[in-house]
Motif scaffolding. Structure first.
Motif, PDB file in Angstrom:
ATOM      1  N   LEU A  37       1.671  -6.199   2.592  1.00 46.19           N
ATOM      2  CA  LEU A  37       2.056  -7.031   1.450  1.00 46.19           C
ATOM      3  C   LEU A  37       3.557  -7.313   1.465  1.00 46.19           C
ATOM      4  CD1 LEU A  37      -0.099  -5.320  -1.329  1.00 46.19           C
ATOM      5  CD2 LEU A  37      -0.573  -7.483  -0.162  1.00 46.19           C
ATOM      6  N   GLN A  55       4.241  -9.986   3.905  1.00 45.07           N
ATOM      7  CA  GLN A  55       3.850 -11.291   3.375  1.00 45.07           C
ATOM      8  C   GLN A  55       4.942 -11.860   2.471  1.00 45.07           C
ATOM      9  OE1 GLN A  55       0.011 -10.760   1.523  1.00 45.07           O
ATOM     10  NE2 GLN A  55      -0.951 -10.197   3.462  1.00 45.07           N
ATOM     11  N   VAL A  56       5.560 -11.001   1.682  1.00 42.21           N
ATOM     12  CA  VAL A  56       6.658 -11.448   0.825  1.00 42.21           C
ATOM     13  C   VAL A  56       7.856 -11.846   1.687  1.00 42.21           C
ATOM     14  CG1 VAL A  56       8.322 -10.721  -0.932  1.00 42.21           C
ATOM     15  CG2 VAL A  56       5.905 -10.119  -1.179  1.00 42.21           C
ATOM     16  N   ALA A  79       8.643 -19.148  -3.372  1.00 46.80           N
ATOM     17  CA  ALA A  79       7.568 -18.723  -2.478  1.00 46.80           C
ATOM     18  C   ALA A  79       7.505 -17.201  -2.392  1.00 46.80           C
ATOM     19  CB  ALA A  79       7.760 -19.320  -1.089  1.00 46.80           C
ATOM     20  N   GLU A  80       8.662 -16.557  -2.320  1.00 42.62           N
ATOM     21  CA  GLU A  80       8.681 -15.090  -2.241  1.00 42.62           C
ATOM     22  C   GLU A  80       8.180 -14.472  -3.541  1.00 42.62           C
ATOM     23  OE1 GLU A  80      12.775 -14.965  -1.193  1.00 42.62           O
ATOM     24  OE2 GLU A  80      12.318 -14.266   0.842  1.00 42.62           O
ATOM     25  N   ALA A 117       4.478 -14.895  -3.721  1.00 44.92           N
ATOM     26  CA  ALA A 117       3.805 -13.971  -2.791  1.00 44.92           C
ATOM     27  C   ALA A 117       3.770 -12.562  -3.371  1.00 44.92           C
ATOM     28  CB  ALA A 117       4.504 -13.976  -1.439  1.00 44.92           C
ATOM     29  N   ALA A 153       1.592 -11.200   9.462  1.00 48.70           N
ATOM     30  CA  ALA A 153       2.219 -11.940   8.353  1.00 48.70           C
ATOM     31  C   ALA A 153       2.966 -13.144   8.865  1.00 48.70           C
ATOM     32  CB  ALA A 153       3.145 -11.015   7.558  1.00 48.70           C
ATOM     33  N   GLN A 173       1.174 -12.537  -6.182  1.00 44.22           N
ATOM     34  CA  GLN A 173      -0.179 -12.566  -5.644  1.00 44.22           C
ATOM     35  C   GLN A 173      -0.545 -11.212  -5.033  1.00 44.22           C
ATOM     36  OE1 GLN A 173      -2.371 -15.181  -6.003  1.00 44.22           O
ATOM     37  NE2 GLN A 173      -3.816 -13.637  -5.334  1.00 44.22           N
ATOM     38  N   ALA A 174       0.405 -10.597  -4.355  1.00 47.69           N
ATOM     39  CA  ALA A 174       0.162  -9.289  -3.748  1.00 47.69           C
ATOM     40  C   ALA A 174      -0.203  -8.256  -4.819  1.00 47.69           C
ATOM     41  CB  ALA A 174       1.395  -8.839  -2.971  1.00 47.69           C
ATOM     42  N   ALA A 217       7.205 -15.190   3.269  1.00 50.58           N
ATOM     43  CA  ALA A 217       6.695 -16.244   2.375  1.00 50.58           C
ATOM     44  C   ALA A 217       7.505 -17.528   2.445  1.00 50.58           C
ATOM     45  CB  ALA A 217       6.654 -15.741   0.941  1.00 50.58           C
ATOM     46  N   ASP A 218       8.805 -17.408   2.698  1.00 50.56           N
ATOM     47  CA  ASP A 218       9.649 -18.606   2.759  1.00 50.56           C
ATOM     48  C   ASP A 218       9.749 -19.187   4.165  1.00 50.56           C
ATOM     49  OD1 ASP A 218      11.211 -16.675   3.941  1.00 50.56           O
ATOM     50  OD2 ASP A 218      12.933 -16.936   2.616  1.00 50.56           O
ATOM     51  N   VAL A 245       1.910 -17.480   8.188  1.00 47.36           N
ATOM     52  CA  VAL A 245       2.707 -18.554   7.586  1.00 47.36           C
ATOM     53  C   VAL A 245       3.348 -19.451   8.629  1.00 47.36           C
ATOM     54  CG1 VAL A 245       3.187 -17.276   5.477  1.00 47.36           C
ATOM     55  CG2 VAL A 245       4.795 -17.153   7.368  1.00 47.36           C
TER      56      VAL A 245
END
Length: 153
Positions: free
Chosen positions: A106, A109-110, A47-48, A51, A146, A54-55, A113-114, A150
């Protein structure tokens, strides 16, 4: 491989005259910071990584293979880096406050992400935000956005 790494480090030391080279340096600096957030979590998950990819796609409009290569190069660079200053310094010189804040967003978000924030990730985030001169209120706002996106804890 050593030649590629030497060229990379030389590119950080010398100012780039070519706008494409400058853009590449900014992409790499941003990617390294995203990778550093991933590396701060003892359990790097898919997931990280997704992310971060994607970022980079969103920020720089890169194709999938370009993002893959950039992540690989950033991972190698991050593993050999001894501080964040050279990366944040590049962003400070090239980006205005809004673009630097977008990098922090961003990174959050990383980090989230998890679904959770590890203490080491929070430390990296704080350090990078300080080096990018992000106001604390903006830093917190990006963090909360962020986290809420999630549904993290």
């Amino acid at each position: 491989m050593f030649r590629t790494l030497k060229e990379l480090f030389d590119s950080f030391a010398a100012p780039a005259a070519d706008p494409a080279a400058t853009e590449h340096q900014l992409q790499l600096a941003t990617a390294v910071l995203l990778v550093e957030v991933m590396r701060a979590d003892p359990e790097i998950g898919d997931a990280e990584r997704a992310a971060a990819m994607q970022a980079l796609r969103d920020k720089f409009a890169l194709a999938g293979d370009e993002v893959e290569r950039l992540i690989e190069l950033a991972t190698t660079t991050a593993a050999e880096a001894y501080d964040y200053q050279r990366f944040t310094g590049q962003l400070n010189r090239a980006f205005d406050a809004d673009r630097k804040l977008r990098v922090i967003e961003l990174m959050w978000q990383v980090a989230y992400a998890d679904g959770h924030l590890h203490a080491h990730e929070a430390h990296v985030m704080k350090k990078v935000a300080e080096l990018l001169y992000i106001p604390h209120a903006d830093y917190i706002h990006a963090k909360l956005a962020a986290r809420d996106a999630v549904g993290a804890r």
